[in-house]
Design a protein around this motif. Structure first.
Motif, PDB file in Angstrom:
ATOM      1  N   ASP A   1       7.657  -0.369   2.449  1.00 52.53           N
ATOM      2  CA  ASP A   1       6.988   0.095   3.333  1.00 52.53           C
ATOM      3  C   ASP A   1       5.891   0.427   2.470  1.00 52.53           C
ATOM      4  OD1 ASP A   1       9.325   0.298   5.507  1.00 52.53           O
ATOM      5  OD2 ASP A   1      10.570   1.616   3.875  1.00 52.53           O
ATOM      6  N   GLU A   2       6.135   0.355   1.389  1.00 49.66           N
ATOM      7  CA  GLU A   2       4.890   1.411   0.500  1.00 49.66           C
ATOM      8  C   GLU A   2       4.811  -0.382  -0.835  1.00 49.66           C
ATOM      9  OE1 GLU A   2       5.555   5.236  -0.459  1.00 49.66           O
ATOM     10  OE2 GLU A   2       6.955   4.383  -1.830  1.00 49.66           O
ATOM     11  N   LEU A   3       3.533   0.144  -1.143  1.00 49.96           N
ATOM     12  CA  LEU A   3       3.092  -0.907  -2.066  1.00 49.96           C
ATOM     13  C   LEU A   3       1.674  -0.527  -2.877  1.00 49.96           C
ATOM     14  CD1 LEU A   3       3.773  -3.172  -3.827  1.00 49.96           C
ATOM     15  CD2 LEU A   3       1.885  -4.675  -2.532  1.00 49.96           C
ATOM     16  N   ASP A   4       1.842  -0.319  -3.426  1.00 48.02           N
ATOM     17  CA  ASP A   4       0.560   0.168  -4.879  1.00 48.02           C
ATOM     18  C   ASP A   4      -0.376  -0.865  -5.746  1.00 48.02           C
ATOM     19  OD1 ASP A   4       0.190   2.872  -4.163  1.00 48.02           O
ATOM     20  OD2 ASP A   4       2.362   2.487  -5.221  1.00 48.02           O
ATOM     21  N   VAL A   5       0.630  -1.838  -6.361  1.00 41.93           N
ATOM     22  CA  VAL A   5      -0.086  -2.702  -6.832  1.00 41.93           C
ATOM     23  C   VAL A   5       0.747  -4.498  -6.626  1.00 41.93           C
ATOM     24  CG1 VAL A   5       0.515  -3.200  -9.228  1.00 41.93           C
ATOM     25  CG2 VAL A   5      -0.438  -1.624  -9.057  1.00 41.93           C
ATOM     26  N   LEU A   6       0.705  -4.958  -7.119  1.00 43.70           N
ATOM     27  CA  LEU A   6       0.948  -7.253  -6.576  1.00 43.70           C
ATOM     28  C   LEU A   6       0.294  -7.921  -7.918  1.00 43.70           C
ATOM     29  CD1 LEU A   6       1.697  -9.167  -4.487  1.00 43.70           C
ATOM     30  CD2 LEU A   6      -0.084  -9.527  -3.510  1.00 43.70           C
ATOM     31  N   VAL A   7       0.960  -8.057  -8.097  1.00 45.19           N
ATOM     32  CA  VAL A   7       0.743  -9.232  -9.279  1.00 45.19           C
ATOM     33  C   VAL A   7       1.558  -9.832  -8.513  1.00 45.19           C
ATOM     34  CG1 VAL A   7       1.396  -9.455 -11.767  1.00 45.19           C
ATOM     35  CG2 VAL A   7       1.634  -7.126 -11.192  1.00 45.19           C
TER      36      VAL A   7
ATOM     37  N   ARG B   1      -3.123   0.821   2.339  1.00 52.23           N
ATOM     38  CA  ARG B   1      -2.607   2.250   2.627  1.00 52.23           C
ATOM     39  C   ARG B   1      -2.419   3.010   0.937  1.00 52.23           C
ATOM     40  NH1 ARG B   1       2.016   0.122   6.645  1.00 52.23           N
ATOM     41  NH2 ARG B   1       3.497   2.158   4.975  1.00 52.23           N
ATOM     42  N   SER B   2      -2.473   2.087   0.329  1.00 49.53           N
ATOM     43  CA  SER B   2      -2.487   3.298  -0.998  1.00 49.53           C
ATOM     44  C   SER B   2      -3.539   3.839  -1.578  1.00 49.53           C
ATOM     45  CB  SER B   2      -2.166   1.380  -2.171  1.00 49.53           C
ATOM     46  OG  SER B   2      -2.023   2.438  -3.536  1.00 49.53           O
ATOM     47  N   ALA B   3      -3.679   4.819  -2.285  1.00 47.32           N
ATOM     48  CA  ALA B   3      -4.348   5.198  -2.937  1.00 47.32           C
ATOM     49  C   ALA B   3      -5.561   5.019  -4.066  1.00 47.32           C
ATOM     50  CB  ALA B   3      -3.645   6.920  -3.940  1.00 47.32           C
ATOM     51  N   SER B   4      -4.529   4.073  -5.044  1.00 45.23           N
ATOM     52  CA  SER B   4      -5.724   3.195  -6.014  1.00 45.23           C
ATOM     53  C   SER B   4      -4.610   1.839  -5.777  1.00 45.23           C
ATOM     54  CB  SER B   4      -4.686   3.966  -6.794  1.00 45.23           C
ATOM     55  OG  SER B   4      -5.704   5.334  -7.050  1.00 45.23           O
ATOM     56  N   PRO B   5      -4.869   0.329  -5.163  1.00 46.04           N
ATOM     57  CA  PRO B   5      -4.923  -0.597  -4.707  1.00 46.04           C
ATOM     58  C   PRO B   5      -4.672  -1.364  -6.056  1.00 46.04           C
ATOM     59  CG  PRO B   5      -5.734  -0.051  -2.933  1.00 46.04           C
ATOM     60  CD  PRO B   5      -5.640   0.867  -3.354  1.00 46.04           C
ATOM     61  N   ARG B   6      -3.693  -1.901  -6.416  1.00 42.14           N
ATOM     62  CA  ARG B   6      -4.416  -3.332  -7.654  1.00 42.14           C
ATOM     63  C   ARG B   6      -4.139  -4.280  -7.624  1.00 42.14           C
ATOM     64  NH1 ARG B   6      -7.247   0.478  -7.765  1.00 42.14           N
ATOM     65  NH2 ARG B   6      -7.479   2.259  -9.921  1.00 42.14           N
TER      66      ARG B   6
ATOM     67  N   HIS C   1       1.371  -7.923 -20.777  1.00 43.13           N
ATOM     68  CA  HIS C   1       0.163  -6.356 -21.821  1.00 43.13           C
ATOM     69  C   HIS C   1      -1.509  -6.392 -20.789  1.00 43.13           C
ATOM     70  CE1 HIS C   1       1.543  -6.004 -25.954  1.00 43.13           C
ATOM     71  NE2 HIS C   1       2.894  -5.496 -25.077  1.00 43.13           N
ATOM     72  N   ILE C   2      -2.160  -7.521 -20.696  1.00 44.48           N
ATOM     73  CA  ILE C   2      -2.383  -7.106 -19.738  1.00 44.48           C
ATOM     74  C   ILE C   2      -2.797  -6.901 -18.742  1.00 44.48           C
ATOM     75  CG2 ILE C   2      -3.160 -10.147 -20.009  1.00 44.48           C
ATOM     76  CD1 ILE C   2      -5.300  -7.118 -20.188  1.00 44.48           C
ATOM     77  N   ALA C   3      -1.610  -7.870 -17.806  1.00 40.23           N
ATOM     78  CA  ALA C   3      -1.208  -7.541 -16.633  1.00 40.23           C
ATOM     79  C   ALA C   3      -1.008  -6.478 -16.504  1.00 40.23           C
ATOM     80  CB  ALA C   3      -0.467  -8.407 -16.079  1.00 40.23           C
ATOM     81  N   ILE C   4      -0.295  -5.720 -17.221  1.00 45.05           N
ATOM     82  CA  ILE C   4      -0.027  -3.655 -16.930  1.00 45.05           C
ATOM     83  C   ILE C   4      -1.164  -2.966 -17.020  1.00 45.05           C
ATOM     84  CG2 ILE C   4       1.333  -2.210 -18.270  1.00 45.05           C
ATOM     85  CD1 ILE C   4       3.255  -3.846 -18.933  1.00 45.05           C
ATOM     86  N   LYS C   5      -1.985  -3.679 -17.757  1.00 43.40           N
ATOM     87  CA  LYS C   5      -3.310  -2.848 -18.040  1.00 43.40           C
ATOM     88  C   LYS C   5      -4.347  -2.908 -16.676  1.00 43.40           C
ATOM     89  CE  LYS C   5      -7.754  -2.500 -20.787  1.00 43.40           C
ATOM     90  NZ  LYS C   5      -8.700  -2.615 -21.866  1.00 43.40           N
ATOM     91  N   LEU C   6      -4.049  -3.948 -16.657  1.00 42.39           N
ATOM     92  CA  LEU C   6      -5.087  -4.343 -15.247  1.00 42.39           C
ATOM     93  C   LEU C   6      -4.421  -3.235 -13.658  1.00 42.39           C
ATOM     94  CD1 LEU C   6      -6.272  -8.364 -15.537  1.00 42.39           C
ATOM     95  CD2 LEU C   6      -7.966  -6.113 -15.641  1.00 42.39           C
TER      96      LEU C   6
ATOM     97  N   THR D   1      -2.423  -0.849 -13.874  1.00 44.85           N
ATOM     98  CA  THR D   1      -2.977   0.863 -13.974  1.00 44.85           C
ATOM     99  C   THR D   1      -4.457   1.568 -14.376  1.00 44.85           C
ATOM    100  OG1 THR D   1      -1.634   0.209 -16.503  1.00 44.85           O
ATOM    101  CG2 THR D   1      -0.642   1.051 -14.748  1.00 44.85           C
ATOM    102  N   LEU D   2      -5.295   0.690 -13.752  1.00 47.36           N
ATOM    103  CA  LEU D   2      -6.938   1.198 -14.077  1.00 47.36           C
ATOM    104  C   LEU D   2      -6.876   1.467 -13.151  1.00 47.36           C
ATOM    105  CD1 LEU D   2      -8.845  -2.975 -13.637  1.00 47.36           C
ATOM    106  CD2 LEU D   2      -8.516  -1.561 -15.807  1.00 47.36           C
ATOM    107  N   PRO D   3      -7.896   2.916 -14.295  1.00 45.91           N
ATOM    108  CA  PRO D   3      -8.411   4.353 -13.173  1.00 45.91           C
ATOM    109  C   PRO D   3      -9.022   4.134 -12.237  1.00 45.91           C
ATOM    110  CG  PRO D   3     -10.003   3.759 -15.696  1.00 45.91           C
ATOM    111  CD  PRO D   3      -8.588   2.924 -15.209  1.00 45.91           C
ATOM    112  N   ASP D   4      -9.341   4.521 -11.124  1.00 45.46           N
ATOM    113  CA  ASP D   4     -10.287   4.164 -10.067  1.00 45.46           C
ATOM    114  C   ASP D   4     -11.565   3.650 -10.646  1.00 45.46           C
ATOM    115  OD1 ASP D   4      -8.159   4.606  -8.164  1.00 45.46           O
ATOM    116  OD2 ASP D   4      -8.842   6.962  -8.347  1.00 45.46           O
ATOM    117  N   ASP D   5     -12.099   4.204 -11.821  1.00 42.44           N
ATOM    118  CA  ASP D   5     -13.244   3.481 -12.257  1.00 42.44           C
ATOM    119  C   ASP D   5     -13.495   2.585 -12.713  1.00 42.44           C
ATOM    120  OD1 ASP D   5     -12.696   4.710 -14.456  1.00 42.44           O
ATOM    121  OD2 ASP D   5     -14.571   5.826 -14.945  1.00 42.44           O
ATOM    122  N   GLY D   6     -12.646   1.785 -12.915  1.00 44.83           N
ATOM    123  CA  GLY D   6     -12.166   0.079 -13.585  1.00 44.83           C
ATOM    124  C   GLY D   6     -12.689  -0.737 -12.840  1.00 44.83           C
TER     125      GLY D   6
END
Length: 239
Positions: free
Chosen positions: A75-81, A126-131, A213-218, A220-225
Motif C-alpha cells: 500500500d505504500e513504499l518509501d525505498v526500493l533496493v 506518493r512517499s515524502a522522501s522516496p529513494r 552499509h553503502i546501500a543503507i546509506k543511500l 536513507t539519504l537526506p533530501d539534499d543528498g
C-alpha cells in the motif's frame, strides 16, 4: 513518527538479507523480496526473531506477472533496493561466449531492475522522501576495467555477461536520474565491494554486513543528498 517501508529484492540471503536487517534495525518496515518460497520465509522468520518488522514478498524480477502481483501487495513504499542479481557462472570469455547466458544475466540484472522499478514507481511517488538503490559492482566501472594497471582483485575476471550487465545497470540508473530530476525521487548505484557470498563461492574479503552499509546509506539519504551517482563506502566511483 510514521514508519517507513522498504522493499529489498533478493533479500533471502547475503547482502540483500543484511540490507533488510540494517533497515529493520533503524525501525523500518521491510519487505523481503525473493522468488524461492522456503528461503524467503526462512529469512523472514530469522529477521523477525531478531526483532525486525518484516514481511515476505514473493517476487521473481524476470516475470511480469510476479512483479505486478508484488506491487499489488503493498500500500505504500518509501525505498526500493534492487539487489537481486546473478553472475551467470564463470568463465565468460567474449570469444567463447554463450549468448544465452549473456541474455539471461542481462534479463535479471538490468531488465529485471527496470521492470521492478517501473512497477513500484507509483507507490514511491506518493512517499515524502522516496529513494531507489540499484546494487551494482565496482566491476561495472569502465574506468577501472580499462585501467592498464588494474588487477583481477579489483575488477574481477574477464566476464562478458556479468561485468557489462553492471555497466548497463549503471547507465540505466543515470537515465532514471535524468528523467526524475524534477521529482523528489533520488536514485543511485551502490557498490558493496568484494563480499563473500555464494555468487563468488565465498571468495570475497568483505562480510555481507559490510557490503550492506553503502546501500543503507543511500536508502536513507537526506533530501539534499545526491542522485544519479555511483558510490562505494570510500565515496564516488569513476564511471
Amino acid at each position: 513518527m510514521t514508519t517507513k517501508t522498504a522493499l529489498v529484492t533478493g533479500a533471502n540471503k547475503g547482502i540483500g538479507y543484511e540490507i533488510a536487517a540494517g533497515l529493520g534495525a533503524l525501525g523500518w518496515r521491510v519487505g523481503v523480496g525473493a522468488r524461492d518460497d522456503a528461503r524467503r520465509e526462512s529469512a523472514v522468520e530469522k529477521l523477525r526473531a531478531a526483532g525486525h518488522d518484516v514481511f515476505g514478498v514473493p517476487l521473481d524480477v524476470t516475470d511480469d506477472a510476479s512483479v505486478a502481483r508484488a506491487a499489488d501487495r503493498l500500500d505504500e513504499l518509501d525505498v526500493l533496493v534492487n539487489n537481486a542479481g546473478i553472475t551467470g557462472g564463470m568463465q565468460q570469455r567474449p570469444t567463447t561466449a554463450d549468448l544465452d547466458v549473456v541474455r539471461t544475466v542481462v534479463e535479471t540484472n538490468v531488465i529485471g531492475v527496470i521492470r521492478v522499478t517501473n512497477a513500484f514507481l507509483p507507490l514511491l511517488r506518493r512517499s515524502a522522501s522516496p529513494r531507489i538503490v540499484n546494487m551494482s559492482s565496482g566491476v561495472g566501472s569502465l574506468a577501472r576495467q580499462s585501467a592498464p594497471d588494474a588487477s583481477e582483485l579489483t575488477i574481477g575476471p574477464v566476464a562478458v555477461a556479468y561485468s557489462p550487465s553492471k555497466t548497463f545497470l549503471n547507465g540505466v540508473t543515470v537515465q532514471y536520474a535524468r528523467e526524475l530530476r524534477d521529482t523528489n525521487i533520488k536514485i543511485n548505484v551502490a557498490c558493496p565491494g568484494f563480499v563473500a557470498t555464494d555468487l563468488n563461492n565465498f571468495r570475497g574479503v568483505r562480510t555481507p554486513e559490510e557490503g550492506a552499509h553503502i546501500a543503507i546509506k543511500l536508502a536513507t539519504l537526506p533530501d539534499d543528498g545526491p542522485t544519479g551517482g555511483y558510490f562505494e563506502d570510500a565515496g564516488r566511483i569513476p564511471w
